[in-house]
Design an enzyme around this catalytic site. Structure first.
Site, PDB file in Angstrom:
ATOM      1  N   GLU A 164      -8.768 -55.359 -55.495  1.00 33.20           N
ATOM      2  CA  GLU A 164      -9.423 -54.668 -56.612  1.00 33.20           C
ATOM      3  C   GLU A 164      -8.950 -53.232 -56.628  1.00 33.20           C
ATOM      4  O   GLU A 164      -8.929 -52.568 -55.582  1.00 33.20           O
ATOM      5  CB  GLU A 164     -10.942 -54.717 -56.461  1.00 33.20           C
ATOM      6  N   GLU A 169     -14.588 -44.901 -61.599  1.00 31.69           N
ATOM      7  CA  GLU A 169     -16.008 -45.223 -61.599  1.00 31.69           C
ATOM      8  C   GLU A 169     -16.785 -43.915 -61.597  1.00 31.69           C
ATOM      9  O   GLU A 169     -16.396 -42.950 -60.925  1.00 31.69           O
ATOM     10  CB  GLU A 169     -16.407 -46.029 -60.367  1.00 31.69           C
TER      11      GLU A 169
END
Length: 416
Positions: A164, A169
């Site tokens: 990932e 974020e």
């Protein structure tokens, strides 16, 4: 750095269709294009042009539905264009609302919020290149927007073996900070490998659009915000664990509400909140853009940051190739050449023959723009002059400079 909690957003995905996993229900895949691989050297772009209220292009994006028990997020991801729609002004708007119009059920009971999550699985995958999105994030306690990627083999190997790449974020209680992180086997959840980037002067990311990107090459990924590189990761950062990033990945955009990391919304959180996406672009690695590695030239030597020093004004020179970070350059799509988190820069922005080049904070000026023609020159368009080894001298520590392009060996370079 070790980040937050072991709970992360997750779904499992097969080659062409999402599976139910981690509490998130499978979305409709619709009409699916053939996935694009690195061998096809494709590019992807979505400028989100279209009429207000239209859904995102189904040939590029599929919409996931359901809740997410794995992170204890509070939202229900809806289908169609209810929570993800174009605004008619060149943006995709993902909206989180405090509502439950269809009596959705979540892991904790009756859902309290709706939002949206989209991905390109079955539509677009790629290995390597420059991957960016220009975004304006929401604000408020409990907000958790993200732009990220998962390995396209997740349906076969599962997470975290799939790998990932979190490009961006943000959590609402950190309005000035974003995070970029890698997750893979043995370094997932709170053990992810990553770093944070904080805006200066107390600015909030929700105040304006910002461009979040990775430059991704075999065994190397660099993260940037508005063209400024803030971290670079290679297999050397993993302590012998498996590097899971030399294969195709697909893209994901979502806006979560609540969860273990951001915490739940509180009385201070205003709804609705929006993640506004101006564009998403992926540039193929075959152009050289996004690749990271040494730049070699005269006598087979490397473009080198003197002493590996990251201070502004550090000379850039010719030196024996040694594989050090001081010789690892990324050719970014904004026209910069980057090493050690900074840019190759023409001193003082001058254009005269003999002007030395240096390392300097990336600032978007013409002094940091470089064209890379097929003739193997490295050209500063502002000066219309070439990167040159002073005096055609192959000795270590010979300074590099600008000079009128002459096609000579001391102006020829091999990019990574």
């Amino acid at each position: 750095m070790t980040i937050r909690t072991t709970w992360r957003r997750r779904t499992a995905l097969g080659a062409l269709a999402l599976l139910c996993w981690g509490g998130l229900a499978a979305p409709s895949t619709g009409a699916s294009a053939t996935p694009t691989t690195a061998a096809a050297a494709a590019t992807f772009t979505d400028e989100f042009d279209g009429p207000a209220g239209a859904a995102a292009d189904p040939a590029k994006w599929q919409t996931e539905t359901g809740d997410n028990v794995s992170n204890h997020e509070r939202q229900y991801y809806t289908a169609g264009n209810r929570n993800a729609a174009l605004d008619g002004q060149g943006h995709l708007v993902i909206t989180a609302r405090r509502e439950n119009p269809a009596n959705y059920t979540c892991w904790y009971g009756r859902c309290e919020y709706t939002s949206a999550r989209l991905n390109t699985a079955g539509r677009f995958t790629q290995a390597y290149g420059h991957v960016e999105a220009r975004l304006k994030v929401p604000r408020g306690q409990g907000m958790w927007p993200a732009f990220w990627m998962l390995g396209n083999d997740i349906g076969q190997v599962g997470w975290p073996n799939s790998g990932e790449i979190d490009i961006m974020e943000n959590v609402g209680f950190e309005p000035s900070t974003i995070h970029g992180t890698l997750h893979g086997p043995g370094y997932s959840g709170s053990g992810g490998i990553g770093a944070a980037y904080t805006l200066p002067g107390g600015q909030a990311f929700a105040d304006a659009f910002h461009t979040f990107a990775v430059d991704w090459a075999p065994n190397s990924i660099s993260w940037s915000v508005d063209g400024t590189v803030y971290q670079r990761r290679t297999p050397a950062d993993l302590g012998g664990r498996t590097w899971a990033f030399n294969k195709p990945f697909f893209l994901i955009l979502n806006l979560a509400v609540g969860g273990y990391w951001p915490g739940d919304p509180d009385a201070s959180t205003a709804f609705p909140q929006q993640l506004v996406v101006d564009h998403v672009r992926v540039t193929t690695s075959d152009t050289g853009t996004g690749r990271t590695g040494p730049i070699t030239g005269l006598a087979g030597k490397c473009v080198d940051v003197a002493g590996g020093n990251t201070a502004n004004g550090t000379p850039v020179q010719l030196y024996d190739c040694n594989g050090s970070p001081a010789q690892q350059w990324t050719a970014a799509t904004d026209g910069t050449l980057r090493a050690l988190g900074k840019c190759l820069d023409v001193t003082g922005g001058a254009t005269a023959d003999g002007t030395p080049v240096q390392l300097y904070d990336c600032n978007g000026t013409p002094a940091q723009r470089w064209a890379l023609p097929a003739a193997r020159d490295i050209v500063n368009p502002q000066a219309d002059k070439c990167l040159d080894v002073t005096g055609n001298n192959p000795a270590n520590a010979t300074r590099l400079q600008l000079w009128t392009c002459g096609g000579t060996p001391n102006q020829k370079w091999n990019l990574p």
